[in-house]
Each structure stands twice: as C-alpha cells, then as structure tokens.
Write a protein that holds these residues in place. Structure first.
Motif, short mmCIF file in Angstrom:
data_model
loop_
_atom_site.label_atom_id
_atom_site.label_comp_id
_atom_site.label_asym_id
_atom_site.label_seq_id
_atom_site.Cartn_x
_atom_site.Cartn_y
_atom_site.Cartn_z
N THR A 164 13.68 -20.50 -12.81
CA THR A 164 13.61 -22.15 -12.75
C THR A 164 12.83 -22.75 -13.95
OG1 THR A 164 13.31 -21.72 -10.45
CG2 THR A 164 12.55 -23.97 -11.41
N VAL A 206 18.14 -19.18 -10.28
CA VAL A 206 18.83 -20.23 -10.97
C VAL A 206 20.22 -19.35 -11.17
CG1 VAL A 206 19.30 -21.75 -12.55
CG2 VAL A 206 17.07 -21.77 -11.52
N ASN A 249 20.09 -23.33 -7.21
CA ASN A 249 18.96 -22.35 -7.15
C ASN A 249 19.14 -21.39 -5.83
OD1 ASN A 249 18.44 -23.66 -4.98
ND2 ASN A 249 16.82 -24.97 -5.59
#
Length: 256
Positions: A164, A206, A249
C-alpha cells in the motif's frame, strides 16, 4: 451504583461511583493497555538451506559483475567454480542440488555440460555441472532463453504484487519500474493459484492487473521465464499506469 473498596486501608471509607463512570474507567485502562508499543518479535534465523539459496541468488543474479565471476551468455556458471566462492565455504554439490530441487519458486536450474555431452552418474561430483538463476539478474544475460509473449490471450491475467505505501507513494502516479533489475517481474495470477510459483510475493497487499492487450499493441515486449515469471522492460524501464486496467487491495477494494 458500585462500591469500590480500598483494600490498602481499613480506615478509608468506601468509594461510591456510578456504573457509567466505572465503564469509562475500564475503557480508559483498555486504551492505555493497547496503546503501549508492542515489542517486535525477533525474526527466526534462516535455515542452512535458506541461507544457501540467498547466497546462490546473490552470486548468480548480481555477483558476476560485482565480483568478476566467470559466467556464460545464457547465465550458466560452472558449479565447480561456484563452490570456490567465499560465501559457499564448506558447501558441497549435494547441498547445491538439494536446494535447487527443493526450491518452491524454481529460482535455479542445473544442467550437465560434460565434455562428452552425457549425463553424469555420480551426482555428488560437481565437474561438468552448471547452474543459473532463471530471472532477476542485474546484468545483461543475452541468451537467458526467455519465451516471448506475442498473443495477449495466452496470458489473460498478469499481476504485479506490491504494498500500500509503495503504491501510494510512487507506483500510482509513476508506474512500475524495473529498478536495478533487467525486468519488471509479474505473475500469471495471484499467490497460491495454480501454476503461480514465483513472480509475486505472498505478503503483497496490493495487486496491479496489467492490460496486456493494450501494452502489447503499443509495442511493449513481455517474456515468460523458465519458472513462469512474466517479465517486461516496459518503456525505458517503466510500465506506466495507463497499462493498469485494475488495481485492488487484499480485501478487494478498488484503488484506481
């Protein structure tokens, strides 16, 4: 009302507080307990085979340039020469073969190249055996035997796994970069899916899905390595965000 008795002294009167006040006290105590910094657990030491795997990765992917080690144009290094490296002191060919055979990501490949071209019977003998890393090199390997991907339909799902903070800080606006490697590494699916043994970290949170059809149509070249990793140099070492068709995500939320 609750009666809180002070047990440290029999001379002090009991303290009366309301249920709501008592609840607030407990909540405050909980917040203080959870806000204390947690001590990070020390990482378990690597096993001998993991240490050997890391040493092989360094030597075969980066060592030839940094330490002037002999290596062929296809990325193969003679095992007998390899075993003379200081990092591999005390390591035998049997150790190397065990690590190569047991590596779940198929990072390495062993091949016998004796003078007569015949396979050796004594597997404990390093003479005539060569080893290479299947991808991840930081120096030019002109004959790595990568398979060009011409038809995007042959790889309907191509994903780059990241984190992230990295996505927000750089990749979202700048795209994927090959950094010090020769290629950007991608996988033909998510970690744990059938056929996906390398190319994406299981710790990624991610997932960037690449629009292969658009990228190939724009002249970006893709290849598949021996162990199924999808590789690309992008454009001048970068795969721009315009070739991301979906980014999610780990909980499935869209980040585009």
């Amino acid at each position: 009302m609750l009666k809180i008795i002070n047990r440290h002294s029999s001379f002090r009167p009991a303290l009366l507080i309301s249920i709501s006040s008592y609840t607030e006290i407990l909540q405050t105590m909980d917040r203080h307990a959870t806000s204390r910094p947690r001590t990070r657990q020390p990482r378990a030491p690597d096993s001998p085979d993991v240490k050997l795997s890391k040493s092989l990765s360094y030597i075969l992917r980066h060592g030839p340039v940094k330490e002037k080690l002999p290596i062929q144009a296809d990325g193969y290094m003679n095992v007998a020469d390899l075993l003379h490296h200081p990092r591999l002191k005390g390591i035998t060919f049997t150790d190397v073969r065990r690590v190569v055979d047991s590596n779940t990501k198929n990072r390495f490949k062993l091949e016998h190249r004796g003078a007569d071209g015949q396979a050796t019977v004594n597997i404990d003998e390093a003479t005539g055996w060569w080893i290479r890393a299947n991808q991840g090199h930081s120096f030019e390997v002109p004959d790595l035997e990568l398979e060009p991907i011409i038809n995007p339909e042959s790889c309907p799902v191509v994903i780059h796994g990241t984190y992230t903070d990295v996505w927000n800080k750089a990749i979202k606006t700048q795209g994927l970069r090959k950094m010090k490697r020769n290629h950007i590494h991608l996988a033909a699916g998510l970690p744990g899916e059938s056929g996906v043994i390398s190319g994406i970290r299981t710790s990624s949170d991610v997932y960037i899905y690449v629009d292969m059809k658009k990228a190939i149509a724009d002249g970006i070249e893709f290849y598949k390595s021996e162990n199924g990793v999808i590789l690309t140099e992008g454009k001048d070492g970068v795969l721009p965000p315009q070739y991301f068709w979906k980014v999610v995500n780990s909980t499935g939320d869209s980040l585009l």
